[in-house]
Design a protein around this motif. Structure first.
Motif, PDB file in Angstrom:
ATOM      1  N   SER A  60     -10.744   1.094  -4.765  1.00 25.12           N
ATOM      2  CA  SER A  60     -11.885   1.336  -5.653  1.00 25.12           C
ATOM      3  C   SER A  60     -13.074   1.881  -4.880  1.00 25.12           C
ATOM      4  O   SER A  60     -13.323   1.490  -3.742  1.00 25.12           O
ATOM      5  CB  SER A  60     -12.299   0.030  -6.350  1.00 25.12           C
ATOM      6  OG  SER A  60     -11.308  -0.385  -7.255  1.00 25.12           O
ATOM      7  N   ARG A  93      -2.592   4.634 -11.692  1.00 24.80           N
ATOM      8  CA  ARG A  93      -3.703   3.686 -11.609  1.00 24.80           C
ATOM      9  C   ARG A  93      -4.692   4.026 -12.710  1.00 24.80           C
ATOM     10  O   ARG A  93      -5.023   5.172 -12.938  1.00 24.80           O
ATOM     11  CB  ARG A  93      -4.410   3.790 -10.255  1.00 24.80           C
ATOM     12  CG  ARG A  93      -3.680   3.112  -9.156  1.00 24.80           C
ATOM     13  CD  ARG A  93      -4.476   2.964  -7.878  1.00 24.80           C
ATOM     14  NE  ARG A  93      -5.862   3.377  -7.967  1.00 24.80           N
ATOM     15  CZ  ARG A  93      -6.487   4.047  -7.007  1.00 24.80           C
ATOM     16  NH1 ARG A  93      -5.858   4.387  -5.917  1.00 24.80           N
ATOM     17  NH2 ARG A  93      -7.735   4.378  -7.140  1.00 24.80           N
ATOM     18  N   ASP A 152      -1.597   9.102 -10.871  1.00 26.35           N
ATOM     19  CA  ASP A 152      -0.843   8.204  -9.998  1.00 26.35           C
ATOM     20  C   ASP A 152      -0.500   6.871 -10.667  1.00 26.35           C
ATOM     21  O   ASP A 152       0.074   5.988 -10.056  1.00 26.35           O
ATOM     22  CB  ASP A 152      -1.613   7.953  -8.701  1.00 26.35           C
ATOM     23  CG  ASP A 152      -2.955   7.291  -8.920  1.00 26.35           C
ATOM     24  OD1 ASP A 152      -3.313   6.996 -10.090  1.00 26.35           O
ATOM     25  OD2 ASP A 152      -3.675   7.065  -7.931  1.00 26.35           O
ATOM     26  N   GLU A 189     -10.570   2.112 -14.868  1.00 27.05           N
ATOM     27  CA  GLU A 189      -9.837   1.802 -13.637  1.00 27.05           C
ATOM     28  C   GLU A 189     -10.208   0.410 -13.145  1.00 27.05           C
ATOM     29  O   GLU A 189     -11.301   0.204 -12.608  1.00 27.05           O
ATOM     30  CB  GLU A 189     -10.126   2.838 -12.556  1.00 27.05           C
ATOM     31  CG  GLU A 189      -9.253   2.660 -11.358  1.00 27.05           C
ATOM     32  CD  GLU A 189      -9.331   3.830 -10.382  1.00 27.05           C
ATOM     33  OE1 GLU A 189      -8.517   3.836  -9.458  1.00 27.05           O
ATOM     34  OE2 GLU A 189     -10.183   4.704 -10.536  1.00 27.05           O
ATOM     35  N   SER A 204      -9.169  -2.209  -7.432  1.00 23.18           N
ATOM     36  CA  SER A 204      -8.054  -2.184  -6.486  1.00 23.18           C
ATOM     37  C   SER A 204      -8.673  -2.020  -5.100  1.00 23.18           C
ATOM     38  O   SER A 204      -9.860  -1.694  -4.988  1.00 23.18           O
ATOM     39  CB  SER A 204      -7.102  -1.020  -6.789  1.00 23.18           C
ATOM     40  OG  SER A 204      -7.650   0.201  -6.344  1.00 23.18           O
TER      41      SER A 204
END
Length: 151
Positions: A61, A36, A34, A55, A58
């Motif tokens: 998360s 991310r 995606d 990652e 966000s």
């Protein structure tokens, strides 16, 4: 991304980890697709040896709680490449990436059965963070580890 997805599934299947949560196979395949996060890979001239995903925090998360934290996800090393330092190299590269991004704390969760991965985390300086342990499904417990990247 297909080779990375298949490596993840192969590694987790070889360790019997998809038996704990068979639905996790699709999540392993899609993680990072995606846009991310950032997928890191280790390869030799002929094959993919391992992968891990960086990652940044966000709102979606799982364990990171704010913008100065990031997560390590989908850590997988091909069964044929284990014991060669591939996992250590991937984790070191991910820590370097976190440092470049100004992350102060790096987090990763693992099933209790993921003994080899937990060994790599502890060897790199990660410490248990039981206050962040998760139970995403009934009878599935994830242990959380953290590394302070910068103070």
């Amino acid at each position: 991304m297909n080779a990375v997805s298949e490596l993840r599934v192969m590694a987790y299947t070889a360790d019997g980890l998809v038996n704990v949560n068979p639905a996790h196979v699709e999540a392993l395949r899609l993680l990072g697709a995606d846009g991310r996060g950032e997928v890191l890979v280790a390869a030799d001239d002929e094959r993919l040896l391992g992968t891990v995903m960086f990652e940044p925090w966000s709102p979606e998360s799982e364990i990171a709680r704010n913008a100065d934290e990031a997560e390590m996800r989908a850590f997988a090393v091909s069964p044929g490449a284990r014991g060669l330092g591939v996992g250590r190299a991937l984790v070191n590269a991910l820590v370097d990436r976190a440092r470049e991004e100004g992350v102060s704390r790096l987090l990763v969760s693992a099933l209790p059965e993921m003994v080899a991965a937990q060994y790599v985390y502890r060897a790199r300086g990660f410490r248990r963070a039981p206050d962040r342990d998760l139970s995403p499904l009934p009878d599935v417990e994830l242990l959380t580890y953290e590394l302070v990247v910068k103070d």
